[in-house]
Design a protein around this motif. Structure first.
Motif, PDB file in Angstrom:
ATOM      1  N   LEU A  27       0.826  -1.208   0.000  1.00  0.00           N
ATOM      2  CA  LEU A  27       0.000   0.000   0.000  1.00  0.00           C
ATOM      3  C   LEU A  27       0.863   1.261   0.000  1.00  0.00           C
ATOM      4  CD1 LEU A  27      -2.848  -1.026   2.459  1.00  0.00           C
ATOM      5  CD2 LEU A  27      -3.032  -0.683  -0.010  1.00  0.00           C
ATOM      6  N   LYS A  28       1.950   1.247   0.749  1.00  0.00           N
ATOM      7  CA  LYS A  28       2.852   2.402   0.761  1.00  0.00           C
ATOM      8  C   LYS A  28       3.470   2.616  -0.617  1.00  0.00           C
ATOM      9  CE  LYS A  28       4.121   2.599   5.637  1.00  0.00           C
ATOM     10  NZ  LYS A  28       5.198   2.448   6.628  1.00  0.00           N
ATOM     11  N   ALA A  29       3.852   1.533  -1.285  1.00  0.00           N
ATOM     12  CA  ALA A  29       4.417   1.652  -2.631  1.00  0.00           C
ATOM     13  C   ALA A  29       3.389   2.248  -3.587  1.00  0.00           C
ATOM     14  CB  ALA A  29       4.891   0.289  -3.128  1.00  0.00           C
ATOM     15  N   ALA A  30       2.144   1.810  -3.482  1.00  0.00           N
ATOM     16  CA  ALA A  30       1.081   2.356  -4.335  1.00  0.00           C
ATOM     17  C   ALA A  30       0.841   3.829  -4.011  1.00  0.00           C
ATOM     18  CB  ALA A  30      -0.206   1.547  -4.162  1.00  0.00           C
ATOM     19  N   ALA A  31       0.826   4.173  -2.717  1.00  0.00           N
ATOM     20  CA  ALA A  31       0.628   5.570  -2.304  1.00  0.00           C
ATOM     21  C   ALA A  31       1.766   6.451  -2.803  1.00  0.00           C
ATOM     22  CB  ALA A  31       0.508   5.652  -0.788  1.00  0.00           C
ATOM     23  N   ASP A  32       2.988   5.933  -2.730  1.00  0.00           N
ATOM     24  CA  ASP A  32       4.144   6.691  -3.203  1.00  0.00           C
ATOM     25  C   ASP A  32       4.076   6.965  -4.702  1.00  0.00           C
ATOM     26  OD1 ASP A  32       5.161   6.761  -0.643  1.00  0.00           O
ATOM     27  OD2 ASP A  32       6.627   5.145  -0.977  1.00  0.00           O
ATOM     28  N   ARG A  33       3.334   6.141  -5.416  1.00  0.00           N
ATOM     29  CA  ARG A  33       3.168   6.328  -6.866  1.00  0.00           C
ATOM     30  C   ARG A  33       1.922   7.136  -7.201  1.00  0.00           C
ATOM     31  NH1 ARG A  33       5.098   0.411  -9.074  1.00  0.00           N
ATOM     32  NH2 ARG A  33       7.271   0.711  -8.485  1.00  0.00           N
ATOM     33  N   GLY A  34       1.287   7.731  -6.170  1.00  0.00           N
ATOM     34  CA  GLY A  34       0.165   8.627  -6.413  1.00  0.00           C
ATOM     35  C   GLY A  34      -1.201   7.979  -6.340  1.00  0.00           C
ATOM     36  N   GLN A  35      -1.303   6.738  -5.923  1.00  0.00           N
ATOM     37  CA  GLN A  35      -2.586   6.054  -5.803  1.00  0.00           C
ATOM     38  C   GLN A  35      -3.259   6.540  -4.522  1.00  0.00           C
ATOM     39  OE1 GLN A  35      -5.605   4.665  -5.949  1.00  0.00           O
ATOM     40  NE2 GLN A  35      -4.796   3.361  -7.563  1.00  0.00           N
ATOM     41  N   ARG A  36      -4.166   7.535  -4.660  1.00  0.00           N
ATOM     42  CA  ARG A  36      -4.737   8.156  -3.467  1.00  0.00           C
ATOM     43  C   ARG A  36      -5.646   7.208  -2.685  1.00  0.00           C
ATOM     44  NH1 ARG A  36      -8.315  11.670  -7.234  1.00  0.00           N
ATOM     45  NH2 ARG A  36     -10.337  10.713  -6.851  1.00  0.00           N
ATOM     46  N   GLN A  37      -6.254   6.213  -3.359  1.00  0.00           N
ATOM     47  CA  GLN A  37      -7.061   5.249  -2.626  1.00  0.00           C
ATOM     48  C   GLN A  37      -6.174   4.407  -1.693  1.00  0.00           C
ATOM     49  OE1 GLN A  37      -7.266   5.758  -5.920  1.00  0.00           O
ATOM     50  NE2 GLN A  37      -9.403   6.139  -6.453  1.00  0.00           N
ATOM     51  N   ALA A  38      -4.951   4.109  -2.128  1.00  0.00           N
ATOM     52  CA  ALA A  38      -4.019   3.389  -1.262  1.00  0.00           C
ATOM     53  C   ALA A  38      -3.657   4.251  -0.061  1.00  0.00           C
ATOM     54  CB  ALA A  38      -2.764   2.990  -2.037  1.00  0.00           C
ATOM     55  N   THR A  39      -3.482   5.540  -0.291  1.00  0.00           N
ATOM     56  CA  THR A  39      -3.174   6.468   0.796  1.00  0.00           C
ATOM     57  C   THR A  39      -4.325   6.510   1.796  1.00  0.00           C
ATOM     58  OG1 THR A  39      -1.873   7.773  -0.760  1.00  0.00           O
ATOM     59  CG2 THR A  39      -2.442   8.828   1.321  1.00  0.00           C
ATOM     60  N   GLU A  40      -5.548   6.580   1.275  1.00  0.00           N
ATOM     61  CA  GLU A  40      -6.721   6.569   2.148  1.00  0.00           C
ATOM     62  C   GLU A  40      -6.787   5.265   2.941  1.00  0.00           C
ATOM     63  OE1 GLU A  40     -11.587   6.356   1.933  1.00  0.00           O
ATOM     64  OE2 GLU A  40     -10.453   6.524   0.073  1.00  0.00           O
ATOM     65  N   PHE A  41      -6.588   4.147   2.274  1.00  0.00           N
ATOM     66  CA  PHE A  41      -6.675   2.856   2.949  1.00  0.00           C
ATOM     67  C   PHE A  41      -5.617   2.741   4.039  1.00  0.00           C
ATOM     68  CE2 PHE A  41      -8.931  -1.077   2.841  1.00  0.00           C
ATOM     69  CZ  PHE A  41      -8.089  -1.966   3.495  1.00  0.00           C
ATOM     70  N   LEU A  42      -4.402   3.224   3.776  1.00  0.00           N
ATOM     71  CA  LEU A  42      -3.356   3.216   4.807  1.00  0.00           C
ATOM     72  C   LEU A  42      -3.809   3.995   6.040  1.00  0.00           C
ATOM     73  CD1 LEU A  42      -0.066   3.726   2.782  1.00  0.00           C
ATOM     74  CD2 LEU A  42      -0.542   1.843   4.348  1.00  0.00           C
ATOM     75  N   GLY A  43      -4.415   5.146   5.800  1.00  0.00           N
ATOM     76  CA  GLY A  43      -4.911   5.942   6.917  1.00  0.00           C
ATOM     77  C   GLY A  43      -5.915   5.175   7.754  1.00  0.00           C
ATOM     78  N   LEU A  44      -6.829   4.508   7.080  1.00  0.00           N
ATOM     79  CA  LEU A  44      -7.841   3.738   7.797  1.00  0.00           C
ATOM     80  C   LEU A  44      -7.226   2.551   8.539  1.00  0.00           C
ATOM     81  CD1 LEU A  44     -10.641   3.805   5.083  1.00  0.00           C
ATOM     82  CD2 LEU A  44     -10.549   5.141   7.212  1.00  0.00           C
ATOM     83  N   VAL A  45      -6.257   1.894   7.914  1.00  0.00           N
ATOM     84  CA  VAL A  45      -5.594   0.756   8.566  1.00  0.00           C
ATOM     85  C   VAL A  45      -4.906   1.203   9.849  1.00  0.00           C
ATOM     86  CG1 VAL A  45      -3.646  -0.859   8.361  1.00  0.00           C
ATOM     87  CG2 VAL A  45      -5.295  -0.652   6.499  1.00  0.00           C
ATOM     88  N   PHE A  46      -4.157   2.296   9.777  1.00  0.00           N
ATOM     89  CA  PHE A  46      -3.438   2.762  10.962  1.00  0.00           C
ATOM     90  C   PHE A  46      -4.387   3.241  12.063  1.00  0.00           C
ATOM     91  CE2 PHE A  46       0.286   3.327   8.033  1.00  0.00           C
ATOM     92  CZ  PHE A  46       1.119   2.433   8.690  1.00  0.00           C
ATOM     93  N   LEU A  47      -5.536   3.790  11.677  1.00  0.00           N
ATOM     94  CA  LEU A  47      -6.496   4.256  12.684  1.00  0.00           C
ATOM     95  C   LEU A  47      -7.339   3.131  13.266  1.00  0.00           C
ATOM     96  CD1 LEU A  47      -7.746   7.561  11.074  1.00  0.00           C
ATOM     97  CD2 LEU A  47      -6.811   7.331  13.367  1.00  0.00           C
ATOM     98  N   ALA A  48      -7.693   2.157  12.447  1.00  0.00           N
ATOM     99  CA  ALA A  48      -8.661   1.145  12.868  1.00  0.00           C
ATOM    100  C   ALA A  48      -8.036  -0.157  13.355  1.00  0.00           C
ATOM    101  CB  ALA A  48      -9.616   0.851  11.719  1.00  0.00           C
ATOM    102  N   ALA A  49      -6.737  -0.265  13.310  1.00  0.00           N
ATOM    103  CA  ALA A  49      -6.099  -1.496  13.782  1.00  0.00           C
ATOM    104  C   ALA A  49      -6.441  -1.703  15.260  1.00  0.00           C
ATOM    105  CB  ALA A  49      -4.588  -1.421  13.593  1.00  0.00           C
ATOM    106  N   PRO A  50      -6.562  -2.942  15.672  1.00  0.00           N
ATOM    107  CA  PRO A  50      -6.905  -3.199  17.079  1.00  0.00           C
ATOM    108  C   PRO A  50      -5.881  -2.588  18.039  1.00  0.00           C
ATOM    109  CG  PRO A  50      -6.958  -5.225  15.779  1.00  0.00           C
ATOM    110  CD  PRO A  50      -6.385  -4.154  14.903  1.00  0.00           C
ATOM    111  N   ALA A  51      -6.362  -2.154  19.187  1.00  0.00           N
ATOM    112  CA  ALA A  51      -5.472  -1.598  20.210  1.00  0.00           C
ATOM    113  C   ALA A  51      -4.382  -2.610  20.536  1.00  0.00           C
ATOM    114  CB  ALA A  51      -6.264  -1.234  21.455  1.00  0.00           C
ATOM    115  N   GLY A  52      -3.173  -2.140  20.666  1.00  0.00           N
ATOM    116  CA  GLY A  52      -2.053  -3.003  20.969  1.00  0.00           C
ATOM    117  C   GLY A  52      -1.380  -3.580  19.734  1.00  0.00           C
ATOM    118  N   SER A  53      -2.009  -3.404  18.581  1.00  0.00           N
ATOM    119  CA  SER A  53      -1.432  -3.903  17.333  1.00  0.00           C
ATOM    120  C   SER A  53      -0.204  -3.075  16.974  1.00  0.00           C
ATOM    121  CB  SER A  53      -2.471  -3.802  16.212  1.00  0.00           C
ATOM    122  OG  SER A  53      -1.875  -3.980  14.955  1.00  0.00           O
ATOM    123  N   THR A  54       0.790  -3.716  16.389  1.00  0.00           N
ATOM    124  CA  THR A  54       1.978  -2.983  15.956  1.00  0.00           C
ATOM    125  C   THR A  54       1.653  -2.059  14.792  1.00  0.00           C
ATOM    126  OG1 THR A  54       2.610  -4.785  14.472  1.00  0.00           O
ATOM    127  CG2 THR A  54       3.547  -4.806  16.696  1.00  0.00           C
TER     128      THR A  54
END
Length: 124
Positions: free
Chosen positions: A24-51
């Motif tokens: 997802l980071k590689a896709a975001a780095d290439r301008g894929q804004r949906q990948a950037t959005e998904f990364l944001g959601l993953v980092f926010l919604a990951a279970p508490a205590g998750s790395t």
């Protein structure tokens, strides 16, 4: 890369989570804004205590996607700031992103701005 990243995240295990995020980071780095959005959601919604959980990083990715014109990311980050997801309430920033969605015709965003406006929260 976006689809492969999401599919890899769907497979349980820390190795798959790391590999999915890397895609997802590689896709975001290439301008894929949906990948950037998904990364944001993953980092926010990951279970508490998750790395993977990192609310600050999640907010940054969502803002980046919203500022790049992703309407879904604009609504997501507006809600994050409005409700304080990740323990940060910022009604001024929330209003900024609700305004973007409202200008696109989103009636829910317009309704929320109507609530914020009489309170003079984040709006002129």
């Amino acid at each position: 890369m976006l689809v492969r990243g999401v599919a890899t995240l769907a497979i349980s295990g820390a190795t798959n989570a790391d590999a999915g995020i890397a895609l997802l980071k590689a896709a975001a780095d290439r301008g894929q804004r949906q990948a950037t959005e998904f990364l944001g959601l993953v980092f926010l919604a990951a279970p508490a205590g998750s790395t993977v959980r990192d609310p600050e990083q999640g907010r940054r990715y969502l803002e980046q996607a919203a500022d790049a014109g992703d309407p879904h990311a604009a609504m997501a980050i507006a809600i994050v700031y409005h409700l304080g997801t990740g323990r940060l309430v910022d009604q001024v920033r929330a209003a900024k992103y609700f305004r973007i969605r409202s200008d696109l015709g989103d009636s829910n965003a317009t309704l929320t701005l109507g609530y914020l406006n009489p309170e003079h929260i984040g709006v002129k």
